[in-house]
Design an enzyme around this catalytic site. Structure first.
Site, PDB file in Angstrom:
ATOM      1  N   CYS A 106     -14.471  -4.670   4.499  1.00  0.00           N
ATOM      2  CA  CYS A 106     -13.239  -5.628   4.245  1.00  0.00           C
ATOM      3  C   CYS A 106     -13.695  -6.905   3.825  1.00  0.00           C
ATOM      4  CB  CYS A 106     -12.300  -5.730   5.432  1.00  0.00           C
ATOM      5  SG  CYS A 106     -11.291  -4.044   5.657  1.00  0.00           S
ATOM      6  N   CYS A 150      -8.056  -3.213   8.054  1.00  0.00           N
ATOM      7  CA  CYS A 150      -7.958  -1.725   7.609  1.00  0.00           C
ATOM      8  C   CYS A 150      -7.911  -0.987   8.820  1.00  0.00           C
ATOM      9  CB  CYS A 150      -9.472  -1.078   7.192  1.00  0.00           C
ATOM     10  SG  CYS A 150     -10.899  -1.178   7.851  1.00  0.00           S
ATOM     11  N   CYS A 208     -13.964  -6.132   9.124  1.00  0.00           N
ATOM     12  CA  CYS A 208     -15.220  -5.212   9.106  1.00  0.00           C
ATOM     13  C   CYS A 208     -15.938  -5.761   7.696  1.00  0.00           C
ATOM     14  CB  CYS A 208     -15.203  -3.862   9.078  1.00  0.00           C
ATOM     15  SG  CYS A 208     -14.075  -3.203   7.665  1.00  0.00           S
ATOM     16  N   CYS A 256     -11.444  -3.207  13.154  1.00  0.00           N
ATOM     17  CA  CYS A 256     -11.176  -4.123  12.010  1.00  0.00           C
ATOM     18  C   CYS A 256      -9.545  -4.517  11.905  1.00  0.00           C
ATOM     19  CB  CYS A 256     -11.647  -3.636  10.848  1.00  0.00           C
ATOM     20  SG  CYS A 256     -11.042  -4.892   9.398  1.00  0.00           S
ATOM     21  N   ASP A 281      25.417   5.861 -18.959  1.00  0.00           N
ATOM     22  CA  ASP A 281      26.473   6.186 -17.899  1.00  0.00           C
ATOM     23  C   ASP A 281      26.745   7.695 -18.293  1.00  0.00           C
ATOM     24  OD1 ASP A 281      26.463   3.524 -17.261  1.00  0.00           O
ATOM     25  OD2 ASP A 281      28.149   2.853 -18.492  1.00  0.00           O
TER      26      ASP A 281
END
Length: 515
Positions: free
Chosen positions: A35, A123, A32, A120, A330
């Site tokens: 993007c 996305c 898209c 798209c 520890d």
């Protein structure tokens, strides 16, 4: 020649000529408009807030921004040409305008207008019709990785330099788009201590990342409070590890065109997190730092984390927390001196502020609750300040005192030479005792200095100042030769460690608070 994304006049965004092949690759792959902007590393927030009907103008002359007073021209580039310049080439939003151009110019038209019926591939519609703040789902990273590989070859062939980290992340793009829209709906009111989380799902591609569990199994291990091993961070870690060749064997490039958009699954309104920092001492040799659970069975009744967290959660009325610290000791090791720096993220706190007096009282409440631990310098910090705790993780130093047993009888003069050893470099293979949770590797660590104190013919105290991350127990007993050199080799006899104390963690954070 320059390439421009044509937006309303206030947001004319120049793209370089080098972006043209990347734009064309992304468009043909099914990306898209937003993007495309992301992969072209456009980090101007205004660009993402514009309608999706944006186009490219390819021109070879001077570009003058459109007249802001002419509403009819707000989405067109006005090109001012000089006689000596070649004819300008422009791609307009309207298909009819593009079709009307001469045939030789038509090939230069690149239309970024989204096809509303096409989802798209990167996305999955989130930046088309499902723009929402903050959260994206894990499969977006798989698809983005595929699209990244798709354009990387083109980038290399053109001699361009582009790093994966330069690409704008999906979540950043939604945030930029939605912040303005939400503020407008709220009449311009800003709510600074409030956040909205949106969860998206996409059933069609929900299993797309499962092949990573086979190719990178060490990245997908069950953890507490996680319903699935396919977390965002696990997927990102696997994508960083997998080679391009192996990825392309399992996943199409460019990605397959989806037939459906994401679904907005859940929306949560939360108070923003509050961050607490301090230092803790541990005085008990039977207390783990975090809850100790093995095969679903709890081994110890409490932990440092829980003793500190319980009063803080109550005071801030938070729903949960994340605990982190500068290293860990520890279960049988004490932490003395000024203590070990720690930080807590309080999730969805219903109280966000305590004054200095209240913080002091909270610290006293924690210290009175148990004689196994003690905290100091308790304070509220920012999210950014928490990174200070992890800065220089490998460079910082720690000081220890170990009680050492020797197989053969010793005298003071037998151990005196140890005091003169400086900057001793160790090769430490991952210890057997942590091999189940740490990758097998050989790590170099430095012991900066040592000092000894004779106790009796079979015992002495050994003080050490070391690089962070040094395995002290393994240096003393050798771990079956997995740490070299070790104390057994230096003394030419078997040695073992009976007790260990952390004397100091040399991190200048958080700031000290006077008693």
């Amino acid at each position: 020649m320059c390439v421009f994304v044509v937006l309303p006049p206030a947001a004319m965004l120049p793209l370089k000529e080098k972006d043209k092949p990347i734009v064309q690759k992304l468009l043909s792959a099914g990306c898209c408009a937003r993007c495309v902007l992301r992969f072209c590393c456009v980090n101007v927030q205004a660009a993402y807030r514009q309608p999706q009907q944006v186009g490219l103008v390819l021109h070879s002359g001077h570009v003058t921004p459109p007249d802001s007073t002419d509403e009819n021209k707000s989405h067109d580039a006005v090109v001012s040409e000089t006689p000596e310049d070649p004819p300008s080439k422009r791609a307009k939003l309207e298909p009819s305008a593009a079709a009307a151009q001469p045939e030789e110019d038509a090939a230069a038209v690149v239309d970024l207008k989204d096809d509303e019926s096409r989802v798209c591939v990167v996305c999955l519609g989130i930046l088309q019709e499902l723009c929402g703040p903050v959260q994206a789902v894990k499969f977006c990273f798989i698809l983005q990785h595929s699209c990244w590989l798709h354009v990387k070859k083109e980038v290399r062939e053109k001699g361009l330099v582009l790093d994966k980290d330069d690409v704008i992340q999906v979540k950043e793009a939604f945030k930029w788009i939605m912040q303005g829209l939400v503020a407008k709906e709220l009449g311009g009111v800003a709510v600074s201590a409030f956040e909205v989380g949106v969860e998206f799902t996409h059933p069609q591609s929900d299993t797309d990342c499962h092949f990573l569990a086979t190719t990178c199994p060490d990245c997908f291990k069950p953890t507490k409070n996680k319903q699935s091993v396919f977390t965002r961070m696990a997927v990102v870690k696997a994508l960083e590890k997998i080679s391009d060749t192996k990825f392309l064997k399992h996943y199409p490039c460019p990605p397959t065109q989806p037939t459906s958009s994401c679904i907005s699954q859940d929306i949560q309104c939360l108070h923003v997190s509050v961050f607490i920092a301090g230092r803790y001492n541990k005085f008990c040799r039977s207390l783990p730092q975090t809850p100790w659970v093995i095969d679903g069975e709890r081994r110890m009744e409490s932990s440092v984390e829980e003793l500190i967290a319980a009063p803080i959660l109550s005071a801030f009325r938070a729903d949960g927390f994340n605990f982190s610290s500068s290293g860990r000791e520890d279960v049988d090791v004490r932490t003395l001196g000024n203590g070990r720096p720690f930080a807590m993220e309080l999730l969805n706190p219903h109280r966000s502020r305590l004054n200095k007096v209240e913080m002091k009282e909270l610290q006293e409440t924690i210290n009175k609750s148990s004689d196994k631990i003690r905290v100091r310098d308790l304070q509220i910090v920012t999210r950014d300040a928490m990174s200070r705790m992890k800065e220089g993780e490998e460079e910082k130093t720690k000081s220890y005192t170990a009680l050492v047993w020797t197989q053969k009888p010793i005298q003071t003069e037998d151990i005196a030479f140890i005091d003169d050893i400086k900057e001793l470099t160790l090769d430490q293979k991952t210890p057997l005792r942590v091999l189940h949770r740490r990758a097998l590797a050989i790590r170099q660590r430095v012991i900066h200095s040592m000092c000894t104190r004779f106790l009796d013919p079979h015992h002495f105290y050994l003080g050490l100042k070391t690089q962070a991350g040094t395995y002290i127990k393994e240096f003393v007993h050798g771990d079956f030769g997995r740490t070299k050199p070790n104390l057994c080799q230096l003394l030419k006899m078997d040695t073992d460690i009976l007790e260990l104390d952390v004397e100091s963690v040399d991190v200048d954070w958080p700031p000290a608070i006077p008693e």
